[in-house]
Scaffold this motif. Structure first.
Motif, PDB file in Angstrom:
ATOM      1  N   LEU A  53     -11.759   5.123  -0.406  1.00  0.00           N
ATOM      2  CA  LEU A  53     -11.821   4.727   0.997  1.00  0.00           C
ATOM      3  C   LEU A  53     -13.102   5.218   1.656  1.00  0.00           C
ATOM      4  CD1 LEU A  53      -8.178   5.194   2.368  1.00  0.00           C
ATOM      5  CD2 LEU A  53      -9.473   3.068   2.146  1.00  0.00           C
ATOM      6  N   SER A 101      -9.170   9.456   0.625  1.00  0.00           N
ATOM      7  CA  SER A 101      -9.414   9.009  -0.749  1.00  0.00           C
ATOM      8  C   SER A 101     -10.900   8.774  -0.923  1.00  0.00           C
ATOM      9  CB  SER A 101      -8.635   7.726  -1.046  1.00  0.00           C
ATOM     10  OG  SER A 101      -9.050   7.147  -2.261  1.00  0.00           O
ATOM     11  N   GLN A 130       0.820  -1.199   0.000  1.00  0.00           N
ATOM     12  CA  GLN A 130       0.000   0.000   0.000  1.00  0.00           C
ATOM     13  C   GLN A 130       0.859   1.255   0.000  1.00  0.00           C
ATOM     14  OE1 GLN A 130      -2.639  -0.642   3.427  1.00  0.00           O
ATOM     15  NE2 GLN A 130      -4.342  -0.776   2.007  1.00  0.00           N
ATOM     16  N   SER A 164      -8.597   1.360  -3.721  1.00  0.00           N
ATOM     17  CA  SER A 164      -8.811   1.786  -2.337  1.00  0.00           C
ATOM     18  C   SER A 164     -10.072   1.162  -1.756  1.00  0.00           C
ATOM     19  CB  SER A 164      -8.905   3.315  -2.266  1.00  0.00           C
ATOM     20  OG  SER A 164      -7.694   3.911  -2.697  1.00  0.00           O
TER      21      SER A 164
END
Length: 297
Positions: free
Chosen positions: A249, A246, A155, A234
């Protein structure tokens, strides 16, 4: 007479702007996209809170509140499961999504454009090698390659950018190669070759400027593609880390709460992502029509 004005008195930038403004949806898309960029840049100054500052978050009483206007803090779109203002989260998430999309597109454009130019100009084994690698890469779904690379690299924003560059470069290589093959046969390239001008100067000073319009169009569309890929990675939990804002996310964090009626946690970030991608595509579609004379009516 200014350098930007041609000998016949026509300003190419004014002509370009006039042609672009013919489609009102494209102008609207450009306005929306510029507004999104401004919101992302000035997020720390225009949002009611920093959603990633623990001192500004109410973990106990501020969770999953619907959109409202309070006496102290304005929550236009409500809060998420951690008590963070959703509008602030979207603006901060736009910063990461737009930065990843722009950075990966720019790097892939430079890399793929250079490889495509070399393939078209030198031909032979160089052309065969570069194009076979590009064909091999394009034979697999982009999301599959991105998933494999991010899983291998780990990540991180930089890891996501590297993965997206690996996914995108072949589009630019094939696009500019097709244009360069046509330009390479024109008289100005033959004249430069007869004058014994170096290959590097012919490629970058004479050939490349005449091959950039298709790259601009493809690059605009690929920004939207890169943003959607980053959001997908994400959302799957292997893109940017949870400490980075994000849109993907935010959508993931609220997905589990949609069935319980707290739809806004996932809906509004998804709507912001949709608006971003649609606005970019509207601009790219009009750029294609303007920069390709054969598509003009």
């Amino acid at each position: 007479m200014a350098a930007a004005v041609q000998d016949d008195g026509i300003n190419p930038w004014r002509t370009f702007a006039s042609d672009f403004a013919e489609k009102k949806l494209a102008v609207l898309g450009l306005i929306v996209f510029v507004a999104l960029i401004a919101a992302a840049i000035f997020a720390p100054w225009i949002t009611p809170q920093n959603p990633y500052d623990l001192n500004q978050i109410d973990f106990l009483d501020g969770r999953l509140e619907p959109g409202s206007v309070g006496s102290q803090i304005t929550y236009w779109l409500g809060t998420d499961d951690q008590g963070r203002d959703l509008l602030s989260g979207i603006f901060y998430g736009l910063r990461t999504s737009l930065a990843v999309g722009a950075a990966s597109t720019l790097i892939a454009l430079v890399l793929g454009g250079a490889l495509g130019l070399f393939a078209a100009y030198f031909g032979g084994r160089v052309d065969t090698l570069i194009m076979r690698i590009a064909d091999l890469q394009l034979s697999f779904p982009a999301i599959l390659i991105a998933l494999i690379l991010v899983s291998a690299l780990g990540q991180g924003v930089d890891k996501v950018i590297i993965s997206l560059v690996a996914v995108q470069w072949a589009y630019y290589a094939r696009t500019i190669r097709g244009t360069a093959l046509v330009e390479r046969r024109k008289e100005y390239v033959e004249a430069a070759t007869c004058l014994a001008i170096s290959h590097r100067r012919i490629v970058f000073k004479h050939l490349m400027p005449n091959c950039t319009p298709p790259l601009i169009v493809v690059g605009t569309v690929q920004v939207a593609h890169a943003i959607s890929l980053e959001a997908t990675l994400s959302f799957l939990g292997i893109g940017v880390p949870i400490t980075e804002p994000s849109l993907g996310l935010l959508i993931k964090n609220g997905f589990d709460y949609m069935l319980s009626g707290d739809y806004w946690v996932s809906f509004y970030p998804g709507l912001a992502l949709l608006i971003t991608i649609v606005s970019i595509n509207l601009v790219g579609d009009q750029l294609r029509d303007v920069l390709n004379p054969r598509l003009k009516k």
